[in-house]
Design a protein around this motif. Structure first.
Motif, PDB file in Angstrom:
ATOM      1  N   PHE A  12      13.546  13.328  10.855  1.00 25.76           N
ATOM      2  CA  PHE A  12      12.923  12.871   9.614  1.00 25.76           C
ATOM      3  C   PHE A  12      13.389  11.438   9.371  1.00 25.76           C
ATOM      4  CE2 PHE A  12      11.077  16.744   7.770  1.00 25.76           C
ATOM      5  CZ  PHE A  12      11.627  17.705   8.610  1.00 25.76           C
ATOM      6  N   LYS A  13      12.421  10.511   9.255  1.00 23.73           N
ATOM      7  CA  LYS A  13      12.761   9.100   9.053  1.00 23.73           C
ATOM      8  C   LYS A  13      12.415   8.684   7.628  1.00 23.73           C
ATOM      9  CE  LYS A  13      12.557   7.670  13.777  1.00 23.73           C
ATOM     10  NZ  LYS A  13      12.153   6.682  14.765  1.00 23.73           N
ATOM     11  N   ASN A  14      13.354   8.029   6.995  1.00 24.17           N
ATOM     12  CA  ASN A  14      13.186   7.614   5.597  1.00 24.17           C
ATOM     13  C   ASN A  14      13.093   6.094   5.530  1.00 24.17           C
ATOM     14  OD1 ASN A  14      13.335   7.200   2.867  1.00 24.17           O
ATOM     15  ND2 ASN A  14      15.360   8.147   2.593  1.00 24.17           N
ATOM     16  N   SER A  15      11.950   5.566   5.103  1.00 26.17           N
ATOM     17  CA  SER A  15      11.775   4.107   5.036  1.00 26.17           C
ATOM     18  C   SER A  15      12.155   3.559   3.661  1.00 26.17           C
ATOM     19  CB  SER A  15      10.327   3.745   5.364  1.00 26.17           C
ATOM     20  OG  SER A  15       9.479   4.322   4.389  1.00 26.17           O
ATOM     21  N   GLN A  16      12.494   4.454   2.738  1.00 24.55           N
ATOM     22  CA  GLN A  16      12.798   4.039   1.366  1.00 24.55           C
ATOM     23  C   GLN A  16      14.250   3.558   1.222  1.00 24.55           C
ATOM     24  OE1 GLN A  16       9.576   3.963   0.541  1.00 24.55           O
ATOM     25  NE2 GLN A  16       9.999   4.804  -1.480  1.00 24.55           N
ATOM     26  N   ALA A  17      14.514   2.886   0.104  1.00 25.00           N
ATOM     27  CA  ALA A  17      15.860   2.367  -0.160  1.00 25.00           C
ATOM     28  C   ALA A  17      16.785   3.421  -0.761  1.00 25.00           C
ATOM     29  CB  ALA A  17      15.766   1.163  -1.082  1.00 25.00           C
ATOM     30  N   ASP A  18      16.267   4.618  -1.018  1.00 27.28           N
ATOM     31  CA  ASP A  18      17.096   5.683  -1.597  1.00 27.28           C
ATOM     32  C   ASP A  18      17.141   6.892  -0.669  1.00 27.28           C
ATOM     33  OD1 ASP A  18      17.564   4.436  -4.214  1.00 27.28           O
ATOM     34  OD2 ASP A  18      15.393   4.694  -4.468  1.00 27.28           O
TER      35      ASP A  18
ATOM     36  N   VAL B 122       0.869  -1.173   0.000  1.00 21.86           N
ATOM     37  CA  VAL B 122       0.000   0.000   0.000  1.00 21.86           C
ATOM     38  C   VAL B 122       0.908   1.226   0.000  1.00 21.86           C
ATOM     39  CG1 VAL B 122      -1.981  -1.061   1.126  1.00 21.86           C
ATOM     40  CG2 VAL B 122      -0.158  -0.117   2.522  1.00 21.86           C
ATOM     41  N   ALA B 123       0.325   2.332  -0.299  1.00 22.26           N
ATOM     42  CA  ALA B 123       1.124   3.557  -0.378  1.00 22.26           C
ATOM     43  C   ALA B 123       1.556   3.981   1.026  1.00 22.26           C
ATOM     44  CB  ALA B 123       0.311   4.658  -1.055  1.00 22.26           C
ATOM     45  N   LEU B 124       2.723   3.485   1.479  1.00 25.73           N
ATOM     46  CA  LEU B 124       3.252   3.857   2.789  1.00 25.73           C
ATOM     47  C   LEU B 124       3.940   5.208   2.676  1.00 25.73           C
ATOM     48  CD1 LEU B 124       4.866   0.453   3.736  1.00 25.73           C
ATOM     49  CD2 LEU B 124       2.974   1.520   4.955  1.00 25.73           C
ATOM     50  N   ALA B 125       3.807   6.000   3.714  1.00 22.52           N
ATOM     51  CA  ALA B 125       4.519   7.280   3.719  1.00 22.52           C
ATOM     52  C   ALA B 125       6.009   6.976   3.773  1.00 22.52           C
ATOM     53  CB  ALA B 125       4.101   8.099   4.929  1.00 22.52           C
ATOM     54  N   ASP B 126       6.793   7.499   2.834  1.00 24.72           N
ATOM     55  CA  ASP B 126       8.223   7.175   2.842  1.00 24.72           C
ATOM     56  C   ASP B 126       9.001   8.018   3.845  1.00 24.72           C
ATOM     57  OD1 ASP B 126       7.783   9.387   1.327  1.00 24.72           O
ATOM     58  OD2 ASP B 126       9.120   8.847  -0.314  1.00 24.72           O
TER      59      ASP B 126
ATOM     60  N   ALA C 111      21.526  24.090   1.354  1.00 26.13           N
ATOM     61  CA  ALA C 111      20.493  24.096   0.322  1.00 26.13           C
ATOM     62  C   ALA C 111      19.431  23.036   0.609  1.00 26.13           C
ATOM     63  CB  ALA C 111      21.124  23.854  -1.046  1.00 26.13           C
ATOM     64  N   SER C 112      19.846  21.932   1.232  1.00 27.33           N
ATOM     65  CA  SER C 112      18.889  20.859   1.519  1.00 27.33           C
ATOM     66  C   SER C 112      19.425  20.015   2.672  1.00 27.33           C
ATOM     67  CB  SER C 112      18.699  19.984   0.274  1.00 27.33           C
ATOM     68  OG  SER C 112      19.918  19.336  -0.040  1.00 27.33           O
ATOM     69  N   VAL C 113      18.575  19.129   3.155  1.00 27.89           N
ATOM     70  CA  VAL C 113      18.973  18.209   4.225  1.00 27.89           C
ATOM     71  C   VAL C 113      18.822  16.785   3.688  1.00 27.89           C
ATOM     72  CG1 VAL C 113      18.458  17.387   6.570  1.00 27.89           C
ATOM     73  CG2 VAL C 113      18.142  19.804   6.003  1.00 27.89           C
ATOM     74  N   THR C 114      19.892  16.006   3.753  1.00 28.25           N
ATOM     75  CA  THR C 114      19.830  14.632   3.251  1.00 28.25           C
ATOM     76  C   THR C 114      19.211  13.718   4.303  1.00 28.25           C
ATOM     77  OG1 THR C 114      21.855  15.047   2.029  1.00 28.25           O
ATOM     78  CG2 THR C 114      21.208  12.733   2.290  1.00 28.25           C
ATOM     79  N   ILE C 115      18.178  12.976   3.884  1.00 26.42           N
ATOM     80  CA  ILE C 115      17.600  11.970   4.774  1.00 26.42           C
ATOM     81  C   ILE C 115      18.036  10.624   4.201  1.00 26.42           C
ATOM     82  CG2 ILE C 115      15.501  11.152   5.915  1.00 26.42           C
ATOM     83  CD1 ILE C 115      14.232  13.843   4.779  1.00 26.42           C
ATOM     84  N   PRO C 116      19.016   9.977   4.852  1.00 31.78           N
ATOM     85  CA  PRO C 116      19.606   8.789   4.253  1.00 31.78           C
ATOM     86  C   PRO C 116      18.611   7.632   4.109  1.00 31.78           C
ATOM     87  CG  PRO C 116      20.464   9.149   6.470  1.00 31.78           C
ATOM     88  CD  PRO C 116      19.587  10.315   6.153  1.00 31.78           C
ATOM     89  N   ALA C 117      18.852   6.785   3.102  1.00 32.87           N
ATOM     90  CA  ALA C 117      18.019   5.606   2.858  1.00 32.87           C
ATOM     91  C   ALA C 117      17.940   4.771   4.129  1.00 32.87           C
ATOM     92  CB  ALA C 117      18.630   4.780   1.725  1.00 32.87           C
ATOM     93  N   LYS C 118      16.753   4.347   4.497  1.00 31.17           N
ATOM     94  CA  LYS C 118      16.517   3.519   5.695  1.00 31.17           C
ATOM     95  C   LYS C 118      17.157   4.148   6.934  1.00 31.17           C
ATOM     96  CE  LYS C 118      14.815  -0.093   3.286  1.00 31.17           C
ATOM     97  NZ  LYS C 118      13.364  -0.331   3.359  1.00 31.17           N
ATOM     98  N   GLY C 119      17.182   5.459   6.961  1.00 35.87           N
ATOM     99  CA  GLY C 119      17.835   6.133   8.091  1.00 35.87           C
ATOM    100  C   GLY C 119      17.105   7.403   8.488  1.00 35.87           C
ATOM    101  N   ASN C 120      17.779   8.191   9.359  1.00 35.76           N
ATOM    102  CA  ASN C 120      17.171   9.404   9.899  1.00 35.76           C
ATOM    103  C   ASN C 120      18.034  10.627   9.623  1.00 35.76           C
ATOM    104  OD1 ASN C 120      15.446   7.608  11.174  1.00 35.76           O
ATOM    105  ND2 ASN C 120      16.518   7.748  13.141  1.00 35.76           N
ATOM    106  N   ALA C 121      17.377  11.766   9.502  1.00 35.55           N
ATOM    107  CA  ALA C 121      18.068  13.054   9.597  1.00 35.55           C
ATOM    108  C   ALA C 121      17.560  13.682  10.883  1.00 35.55           C
ATOM    109  CB  ALA C 121      17.744  13.921   8.391  1.00 35.55           C
ATOM    110  N   GLU C 122      18.493  13.911  11.807  1.00 36.48           N
ATOM    111  CA  GLU C 122      18.106  14.485  13.098  1.00 36.48           C
ATOM    112  C   GLU C 122      18.428  15.966  13.111  1.00 36.48           C
ATOM    113  OE1 GLU C 122      18.662  13.032  17.365  1.00 36.48           O
ATOM    114  OE2 GLU C 122      19.606  11.469  16.158  1.00 36.48           O
ATOM    115  N   LEU C 123      17.395  16.783  13.241  1.00 41.01           N
ATOM    116  CA  LEU C 123      17.599  18.218  13.397  1.00 41.01           C
ATOM    117  C   LEU C 123      17.486  18.489  14.888  1.00 41.01           C
ATOM    118  CD1 LEU C 123      16.878  17.851  10.371  1.00 41.01           C
ATOM    119  CD2 LEU C 123      15.761  20.068  10.470  1.00 41.01           C
TER     120      LEU C 123
END
Lengths: 152, 215
Positions: A47-53, A19-23, A86-98
């Protein structure tokens, strides 16, 4: 009986089908209440990224602030300074902690002063074209960083 | 249990453990060599502070002599600072509250922010800003760059005002995030580098003060 098994199979398929999971999901979202006279303040979140990219957070807006920038607090040659990003990288299967004294969102010119307890809506745009919204709570910071991650 | 109460209890426990630790070492077994294990830099010889003159957030003159009689934690910052300064002042507030609760027999140190942005941070501005964090905190500002530099230079605190033009009023000030400790004789005693953790600061201060009082 056949019909019944068919129905079960259909149900199962519905449950396990992708199903369309929030990435990107957003947690611990808060704004440091600005002390009187201060015209700038910071917002923090995980910010949590569940995607592979990897995903780039490229834009943040809020109806409560004139402008929002991504800043990183860095220490160099004994000086602490802020560097616009310019942007914040949210790593694949990882977190960006602000978080305090690290990456944060710098909030300029509040439309109205925001006070502890207020909830402020933020809108985010990502490099993959997705957008999401999140509610940030305004807090008077305690000075203990792990405090913000404690569960009630 | 409220979060602040929980925090206080944890910090209180840490202080009790550290004080008990100091007591167990009594009999000359705590000495200056223990200071080398701290994250703080404790000066081998506390340094005399040369004359400076600033104004506090209530409009009173504050100079090197005002520092005598009590320990002081001194931080350098500015009010239009969104992240590091309010975070450091909040850390100092946790320290002040816990020292007050857990060491009622001791006099609570002074907590001071010296502005490195005297142009925008007037006495009136500091008067609104400082009490937001803690009513007992002290804000200091100068009326000229020379007045500010008279303290920053001898404390080894670099700062840099990045104005884009003379009319720029939304400039950033790059500054050291260090907290300095002045002893009751009014001498520069130790330096804590950022990032700051209130529990560690209290622990180390407790040991530094204990050893200083034994000497």
């Amino acid at each position: 009986m056949f019909n019944f098994r068919y129905l079960i199979t259909l149900l199962l398929l519905t449950i396990v089908s992708p199903v369309a999971l929030a990435d990107i999901t957003i947690e611990d979202a808060w704004i440091r209440e600005a002390p009187p006279v201060s015209r700038v303040q910071a917002a923090y979140a995980t910010f949590k990224n569940s995607q592979a990219d990897d995903v780039e957070l490229i834009k943040a807006t809020s109806p409560a602030f004139a402008k929002i920038e991504f800043h990183k607090t860095i220490s160099e040659n004994g000086l602490t300074k802020m560097q616009a990003q310019a942007s914040v990288t949210i790593p694949a299967k990882g977190n960006a902690e602000l978080k305090p004294e690290g990456m944060h969102m710098m909030l300029f010119n509040p439309v109205n002063p925001v006070r502890a307890g207020n909830k402020i809506e933020f809108h985010f745009t990502f490099s993959n074209g997705n957008t999401t919204s999140s509610s940030f709570i305004v807090k008077k910071a305690t000075g203990i960083n792990h405090h913000q991650h404690m569960h009630h | 249990m409220s979060k602040s109460l929980f925090t206080s209890l944890i910090l209180g426990l840490i202080i009790v453990v550290s004080v008990v630790g100091v007591m167990l070492y009594q009999g000359g077994r705590v000495d200056r060599s223990d200071l080398e294990k701290l994250s703080a830099t404790v000066f081998r010889m506390p340094r005399a502070i040369n004359p400076f003159e600033l104004t506090d957030h209530r409009g009173k003159i504050f100079n090197q002599n005002t520092l005598k009689g009590n320990w002081s934690f001194i931080f350098f910052g500015y009010t239009n600072c969104p992240d590091v300064c309010p975070n450091t002042l909040a850390v100092m507030n946790v320290m002040a509250n816990n020292l007050e609760k857990n060491q009622p027999d001791k006099i609570i140190p002074h907590f001071i922010m010296v502005s490195v942005d005297h142009e925008r941070d007037t006495v009136e501005v500091l008067n609104k800003y400082i009490p937001y964090f803690n009513n007992s905190f002290i804000g200091l500002t100068g009326s000229s760059t020379e007045q500010v530099d008279a303290i920053t230079k001898q404390f080894g605190i670099p700062y840099f005002i990045s104005k884009k033009s003379p009319a720029d009023t939304s400039y950033e000030v790059q500054h050291s995030g260090a907290i300095l400790l002045v002893n009751p004789e009014g001498n520069l005693h130790a330096l804590f580098s950022a990032p700051h953790d209130p529990a560690r600061l209290i622990n180390e201060f407790t040991l530094i003060r204990y050893i200083h009082e034994q000497e």
